[in-house]
Structures are given as structure tokens and as C-alpha cells.
Enzyme design. Structure first.
Site, PDB file in Angstrom:
ATOM      1  CE1 TYR A 105      45.952  30.640  35.669  1.00  0.00           C
ATOM      2  CE2 TYR A 105      47.139  31.858  33.991  1.00  0.00           C
ATOM      3  CZ  TYR A 105      47.043  31.385  35.281  1.00  0.00           C
ATOM      4  OH  TYR A 105      48.040  31.646  36.180  1.00  0.00           O
ATOM      5  CG  PHE A 160      43.525  41.814  39.385  1.00  0.00           C
ATOM      6  CD1 PHE A 160      43.319  40.461  39.636  1.00  0.00           C
ATOM      7  CD2 PHE A 160      42.806  42.406  38.361  1.00  0.00           C
ATOM      8  CE1 PHE A 160      42.433  39.719  38.875  1.00  0.00           C
ATOM      9  CE2 PHE A 160      41.909  41.684  37.599  1.00  0.00           C
ATOM     10  CZ  PHE A 160      41.719  40.341  37.855  1.00  0.00           C
TER      11      PHE A 160
END
Length: 421
Positions: free
Chosen positions: A132, A421
Site C-alpha cells: 500500500y 476492519f
């Protein structure tokens, strides 16, 4: 001669494509690919209440081969201000379709939409570290998991585990947690840089109303109330059943623990270490500077068994991000922000003090030049500009600019995100 790959369509999924999307998610995370009816029903309920267009899929000949999901979130900045965030999750690319730019296409589409909506940052929990950074994300919070050897804590085994400050601990059930938890969590997360919002679905999933896993088991829940009756702490935990001959060797595994005050935190950890038959307590994901080891008479009884990066942040609006947080001192910095994604690069002047901050575009010479991912890692106060400069990731245009950045940006307690999450 190499045949060209057929065009792959990247787009929001339709309701009829949702089961295929879930199959692709499960395949990417190496879970059983075909979802159970229980899982499909629960995830479909989540899909139907989600925001339209934020479930993306890549389709090759009608089959979903890559997935991406985002949802609205609030992230607490330093000082307690909340900024709107684009929370990214469910990112997979099927092994047959790697290295075709599918994640890049989905990420670009989602971040552009987030920028257009006015989100200040994007967030994610990275399964793999090396992916990322190339999209402008940086590791902004870290976590530690502790394993406590109860016999070595130095706690008196004859004590009951009741708080010594006039408060009390009671066991409650999931219905109680759904009533008490949201308000407590709001107070906790407003005071914790790096914490994120929890919607109603989070509480339903984590108390078993919505069950993604058919093997889900009801945990134990304990609530701490202060001497005046205020709910200041909640913990969810599970226990195994492990006997060696006639001796118990049970382990308590904390699923999550919320504490608004140090008194609540101390009381809950000591309660967990006082449960009969329990010889080990696993803390779950905690802040790297958590109070846990030092609430025990013998901190060496707690061993750090996992340490690593946790919440990754990608700034989408430098001005709003830097103005949203507070600063420990006073000073000015000119930042040259390099953004390969073309969303928020440029040169900005930050004027900060304890009274607040302003950030404006400028043409002045840069004091620090850095990638947006490194600025994102610095923003919540955990990373050091001096360290990043030593690593060659931040360039000083003015001597001492890294030290000034650290004096302004770093926090006395480390940021932490309690959620996955």
C-alpha cells in the site's frame, strides 16, 4: 507470440453479483470459497445497508476475479478532532489475475471518489506490508499483543479481583453491550488519536446478532462501573478448556477491551488475571505503549508476543488534515509533498501553535520534502521525521527541520486504533 489478455471490467457490483463477489473475497483470503448461508445472509444485509457503488469488482468473462470495498468512517486526529475517512477493506486479487493492474485501477477509482466526497484521509489495515505504500498509504499506528503468565504477575491469588477504588465489575450479556457500548466507545475514541468510529453493524456483528462465521461462540462480557456508577470500561473475552491431568491451564483471550479511564483499565486487566483456572491471558491487539505490563506488580509476567504495524493512513487533503489536529508547540514548516496519485501533492506552509494551526499552499523553499505516505505516517504523531530522514525517505531543505517537525507533530502517548476492519 503472447496473446493479449482480454479486457477486464472494473465497476461497482450489482445485487445479483454479490454472491460471486463474496466467493472472490473468500478465495483471496484463502477461506472456504463458497460462503455458508449464514455468512451470505449476514454479509448481504451489510451490503444492502452499505453505500451504493462502494463495492467494486473486476470481472473477466463474467467471473469476479478481484474485489474492493470502502465505507464511511471517522478517524480521530491528535487533539480529538474527527475527520471523515474512506475506510478500505475486502481487497483481493485472485491468484490467476495478479500483476494486471487490477488493484491499481480499483484503488484509483475509490480514492478519486473519496476525494470528490470531501474525505480528508483514507484508512486500511494492511494484510501485507509492501502493497500500500505505492498508493500513498503509510503505517500511522502500531500494535502489540501481550501474553500474561498469571502465576508470575505478583498479584495476590487470594484477592477476589474486585476493584480497590470503590468501583465494581459485573458480567453482562450481548444485549447489555449493545446498549452500553456505543456511548462508551464514543467517549473513548474521541480521546484516542487513531481510533475510528463504529456503526450499529459493528455492535451487531460483535455481539452475535449478525454472524459471518457459523462457528461463532458467545464471549463473556464484563463491565466496569466507577464508584459513582458510571460505565467506564467494557471487555469481551473467551476462555478455552485445557486441563493437564487434574490441573487447569486455561487461557483467556481478550477480543476487545475499552477503558475510558486508567482506573477502568487497571481494574479490567486485574479482573481477567483473577479468574479461577486461568493461567494465561492474551491481551489481543493493544497500543504499543499500553498500560498493561505496568498495571501488574511484576511487568515481566507480560511478554510481547506480536508487534507490528496496524492502521495505515493516506492523506487526501493536506490542508484539512494538518489543520484538523493540535500541536504541542509553536513553529512554521514548509512541506513539499510528493503524491504519485495526483490527489494532494504540492508545497504547503504549516504555521502551528497550541492555539491551532493554519496550512496554506506556498511557493517558498521547502524545509522538508517527503512522500504523501510518509506525511501520513507522521500525521498522527507516532513516526519521527528525523528517523525518516535517516532512512532517506525525508529530505531536509533547512537544517534542523526534522527536529522541528518532531517537536510539533509527535505525541506524548502513541496513537492507536482498537479496531480491525
Amino acid at each position: 507470440m503472447t496473446r493479449p489478455h482480454p479486457a477486464i471490467d472494473v465497476r461497482p457490483i450489482t445485487e445479483s453479483e454479490f454472491p460471486d463477489w463474496i466467493r472472490a473475497v473468500n478465495t483471496g483470503f484463502l477461506r472456504e470459497p463458497i460462503p455458508s448461508e449464514i455468512e451470505l445472509e449476514a454479509r448481504r444485509a451489510q451490503f444492502e445497508t452499505g453505500e451504493a457503488g462502494r463495492y467494486l469488482g473486476a470481472f473477466d468473462n463474467g467471473r469476479c476475479v478481484a474485489t474492493f470495498k470502502s465505507f464511511s468512517q471517522e478517524l480521530t486526529a491528535v487533539g480529538g478532532g474527527a475527520v471523515p475517512a474512506d475506510a478500505v477493506t475486502g481487497v483481493t486479487v485472485t491468484a490467476t489475475h495478479r500483476r494486471r493492474g487490477l488493484l491499481t485501477r480499483m484503488m484509483a477509482q475509490d480514492l478519486a471518489a473519496a476525494k470528490e466526497r470531501g474525505d480528508v484521509v483514507a484508512t486500511l489495515i494492511a494484510a501485507e506490508y509492501q502493497i500500500y505504500g505505492r498508493y500513498g498509504f503509510g503505517p500511522a499506528t502500531w500494535m502489540t499483543e501481550w501474553t500474561v503468565d498469571v502465576a508470575r504477575t505478583g498479584l495476590d491469588p487470594r484477592r477476589s479481583g474486585s476493584p480497590e477504588d470503590g468501583g465494581r465489575i459485573d458480567l453482562v450479556d450481548g444485549e447489555d453491550v449493545r446498549k452500553l457500548g456505543p456511548e462508551l466507545h464514543e467517549r473513548v475514541r474521541r480521546a484516542q488519536p487513531g481510533a475510528v468510529s463504529r456503526d450499529e453493524t459493528w455492535w451487531r456483528v460483535n455481539t452475535g446478532v449478525l454472524r459471518f462465521d457459523p462457528s461463532w461462540k458467545e464471549p463473556y462480557y464484563a463491565v466496569y462501573r466507577s464508584a459513582n456508577g458510571e460505565v467506564e470500561g467494557l471487555v469481551a473475552y473467551a476462555a478455552d478448556d485445557n486441563w493437564h491431568g487434574k490441573l487447569p491451564h486455561d487461557t483467556v483471550s481478550v477480543q476487545w477491551l475499552l477503558a475510558e479511564t486508567p482506573a477502568a483499565e487497571r481494574a479490567l486487566w486485574r479482573y481477567l488475571c483473577s479468574i479461577d483456572w486461568v493461567t494465561k491471558v492474551k491481551s489481543g491487539w493493544r497500543a504499543p505503549d499500553d498500560l498493561l505490563p505496568f498495571v501488574l506488580p511484576n511487568p515481566r509476567a507480560a511478554t510481547a508476543t506480536t508487534q507490528g504495524d496496524w492502521l495505515w493512513v493516506r492523506i487526501l487533503d493536506v490542508v484539512r488534515a494538518l489543520e484538523a489536529r493540535t500541536y504541542a508547540g509553536e513553529g512554521s514548516l514548509v512541506l513539499e509533498v510528493v503524491d504519485g496519485g495526483g490527489l494532494t501533492g504540492g508545497r504547503y506552509r504549516l504555521d502551528a501553535s497550541e492555539a491551532g494551526a493554519s496550512c496554506t499552499p506556498t511557493q517558498r523553499n521547502a524545509d522538508l520534502t517527503l512522500d504523501v505516505g510518509d506525511l501520513s505516517a507522521l500525521w498522527l504523531g507516532d513516526e519521527s521525521a528525523v528517523r525518516l530522514a535517516a532512512l532517506g525517505r525525508v529530505r531536509e531543505g533547512r537544517a534542523g527541520a526534522g527536529r522541528l517537525a518532531d517537536a510539533l507533530l509527535r505525541t506524548s502517548r502513541r496513537p492507536w486504533c482498537p479496531d480491525m476492519f
